[in-house]
Design a protein around this motif. Structure first.
Motif, PDB file in Angstrom:
ATOM      1  N   THR A 164     -22.898  53.483 -40.727  1.00 25.58           N
ATOM      2  CA  THR A 164     -23.267  54.776 -41.280  1.00 25.58           C
ATOM      3  C   THR A 164     -23.617  54.668 -42.759  1.00 25.58           C
ATOM      4  O   THR A 164     -23.043  53.856 -43.489  1.00 25.58           O
ATOM      5  N   LEU A 165     -24.550  55.525 -43.187  1.00 25.83           N
ATOM      6  CA  LEU A 165     -24.935  55.622 -44.595  1.00 25.83           C
ATOM      7  C   LEU A 165     -24.304  56.846 -45.251  1.00 25.83           C
ATOM      8  O   LEU A 165     -24.737  57.276 -46.312  1.00 25.83           O
ATOM      9  N   ASP A 166     -23.279  57.392 -44.640  1.00 31.28           N
ATOM     10  CA  ASP A 166     -22.574  58.539 -45.212  1.00 31.28           C
ATOM     11  C   ASP A 166     -22.142  58.201 -46.641  1.00 31.28           C
ATOM     12  O   ASP A 166     -21.505  57.165 -46.869  1.00 31.28           O
ATOM     13  N   PRO A 167     -22.467  59.065 -47.628  1.00 33.38           N
ATOM     14  CA  PRO A 167     -22.142  58.747 -49.017  1.00 33.38           C
ATOM     15  C   PRO A 167     -20.658  58.839 -49.361  1.00 33.38           C
ATOM     16  O   PRO A 167     -20.235  58.322 -50.386  1.00 33.38           O
ATOM     17  N   ASP A 222     -25.553  65.489 -49.762  1.00 36.39           N
ATOM     18  CA  ASP A 222     -24.122  65.487 -50.058  1.00 36.39           C
ATOM     19  C   ASP A 222     -23.791  64.608 -51.252  1.00 36.39           C
ATOM     20  O   ASP A 222     -22.730  63.978 -51.320  1.00 36.39           O
ATOM     21  N   ILE A 223     -24.698  64.587 -52.220  1.00 30.33           N
ATOM     22  CA  ILE A 223     -24.499  63.704 -53.377  1.00 30.33           C
ATOM     23  C   ILE A 223     -23.324  64.151 -54.237  1.00 30.33           C
ATOM     24  O   ILE A 223     -22.681  63.339 -54.905  1.00 30.33           O
ATOM     25  N   GLU A 224     -22.989  65.446 -54.203  1.00 29.64           N
ATOM     26  CA  GLU A 224     -21.882  65.942 -55.015  1.00 29.64           C
ATOM     27  C   GLU A 224     -20.542  65.340 -54.583  1.00 29.64           C
ATOM     28  O   GLU A 224     -19.626  65.199 -55.394  1.00 29.64           O
ATOM     29  N   TRP A 242     -22.435  64.342 -60.956  1.00 25.07           N
ATOM     30  CA  TRP A 242     -23.775  64.583 -60.445  1.00 25.07           C
ATOM     31  C   TRP A 242     -24.602  65.469 -61.380  1.00 25.07           C
ATOM     32  O   TRP A 242     -25.836  65.364 -61.420  1.00 25.07           O
ATOM     33  N   ASN A 243     -23.932  66.340 -62.171  1.00 25.69           N
ATOM     34  CA  ASN A 243     -24.643  67.309 -63.000  1.00 25.69           C
ATOM     35  C   ASN A 243     -24.661  66.932 -64.478  1.00 25.69           C
ATOM     36  O   ASN A 243     -24.943  67.765 -65.340  1.00 25.69           O
ATOM     37  N   PRO A 255     -28.422  57.153 -56.842  1.00 21.80           N
ATOM     38  CA  PRO A 255     -28.855  57.310 -55.449  1.00 21.80           C
ATOM     39  C   PRO A 255     -27.740  57.051 -54.426  1.00 21.80           C
ATOM     40  O   PRO A 255     -26.976  56.097 -54.548  1.00 21.80           O
ATOM     41  N   ASN A 256     -27.675  57.934 -53.440  1.00 16.09           N
ATOM     42  CA  ASN A 256     -26.742  57.798 -52.327  1.00 16.09           C
ATOM     43  C   ASN A 256     -27.158  56.679 -51.381  1.00 16.09           C
ATOM     44  O   ASN A 256     -28.332  56.286 -51.343  1.00 16.09           O
ATOM     45  N   ALA A 257     -26.229  56.253 -50.546  1.00 16.34           N
ATOM     46  CA  ALA A 257     -26.550  55.299 -49.486  1.00 16.34           C
ATOM     47  C   ALA A 257     -27.596  55.864 -48.529  1.00 16.34           C
ATOM     48  O   ALA A 257     -28.393  55.119 -47.968  1.00 16.34           O
ATOM     49  N   ASN A 258     -27.605  57.189 -48.356  1.00 18.68           N
ATOM     50  CA  ASN A 258     -28.503  57.813 -47.377  1.00 18.68           C
ATOM     51  C   ASN A 258     -29.834  58.262 -47.963  1.00 18.68           C
ATOM     52  O   ASN A 258     -30.486  59.161 -47.435  1.00 18.68           O
TER      53      ASN A 258
END
Length: 339
Positions: free
Chosen positions: A211-214, A265-267, A279-280, A312-315
């Motif tokens: 899975t690439l879930d972050p 879902d980067i947060e 993230w912000n 950057p996220n995994a996804n």
């Protein structure tokens, strides 16, 4: 005689697209032709007008089937030949061409996590493993889970001719990383998508999900990212260009423009903890893994090199991330006369 061509494409699932594939049997010597599929089953069409087109853009050996069989990465088009709305590769191509003279290079660090059932590989049933720390680049059965899958995936990527440049175990049990690059924006993205396909297919053979879930495990565990290393010819020759690129990424609304397209879902991952920046909030710094963008220490010493965008996220969709980095940094370098 004939051979098998496995057509691979990115679907229209939101917020994170999925890979799809199907097989076509072709006569020896025949090139993989334009083909089609039912877009109503991939979130790319409605049932009353469901035909969509697969246009081959990258072909490589199929290391799973072997022989003369091939993998065929394809862009998705409408039946009139226009790029489908989900076709982010088509949006990257003109930007890559516009700034081609700046010779952008990318190296993408793809983190991912193995799951067996509902738990990360290596997590005991009904409990949790020891805290993270000794799993990163670990050695031994108490620290490493899934190495046989990782090694087979690496061999298959090499056999396919992909620009894979390394692997390592990551901070959480069952979490790994492979790196693709250096390569240009389109090539690195094509190779990353095929490497992902080979990862899923290889893990499938072991009854394991990749899975690439972050944020695959909530709590005090690292998330999964796709740290993206980037440079242009000017950056590889001049430190001023490094600073110009870092400043450009933090100018005005650029931080939010990038983060909003750096994976769903980067947060949950960019919290300001576990080697991430919030993230912000945009920051950059030398050898700082808690910054949004890191300048490696040797780059500051040598006064040339590359930067690492750690957001950057995994996804991620690599076509989107490379387009954003090229467009933002190369336009800034051009404006500053540093090309």
């Amino acid at each position: 005689m004939s051979y098998k061509a496995e057509y691979i494409w990115i679907d229209g699932t939101e917020p994170t697209a999925l890979l799809r594939s199907k097989t076509k049997i072709l006569a020896d010597g025949a090139e993989p032709p334009v083909w089609g599929f039912d877009g109503s089953s991939t979130n790319q069409a409605e049932g009353h007008s469901s035909d969509r087109v697969l246009r081959p853009v990258f072909v490589c050996p199929d290391p799973i089937r072997g022989g003369d069989n091939v993998l065929v990465l394809s862009e998705v088009e409408e039946i009139n030949g226009e790029a489908h709305a989900s076709n982010t590769r088509a949006l990257l191509r003109p930007i890559a061409e516009k700034y081609a003279e700046q010779d952008s290079w990318f190296g993408i660090e793809q983190e991912y996590t193995f799951f067996k059932g509902s738990r990360p590989l290596g997590f005991p049933e009904g409990g949790f493993p020891a805290p993270q720390g000794h799993y990163y680049c670990g050695v031994g059965a108490e620290a490493v889970f899934g190495r046989e899958i990782v090694e087979l995936h690496l061999d298959r990527c090499l056999a396919a001719g992909l620009k894979i440049s390394g692997i390592n175990a990551e901070v959480m049990p069952g979490q790994w990383e492979f790196q693709v690059g250096p390569a240009g924006p389109v090539e690195v993205s094509d190779h990353l998508w095929i490497a992902r396909y080979l990862l899923y297919r290889t893990a499938e053979e072991f009854g394991v999900e990749a899975t690439l879930d972050p944020k695959p495990a909530r709590g005090d565990w690292n998330g999964a990212g796709a740290h993206t290393n980037f440079s242009t010819k000017a950056m590889r020759e001049n430190y001023d260009a490094i600073i110009t690129a870092c400043e450009a990424l933090g100018e005005g609304d650029k931080p939010m423009e990038h983060v909003s397209q750096y994976g769903a879902d980067i947060e949950s991952r960019l919290t300001g903890h576990h080697e991430t920046a919030p993230w912000n909030k945009y920051t950059y710094g030398v050898s700082n893994r808690g910054a949004s963008v890191r300048i490696p220490w040797q780059v500051e010493v040598e006064k040339k090199g590359y930067i690492e965008d750690r957001r950057p996220n995994a996804n991620i969709d690599p076509y989107v991330v490379t387009r954003l980095l090229v467009n933002t940094c190369c336009s800034a370098l051009e404006k500053a006369g540093q090309v």
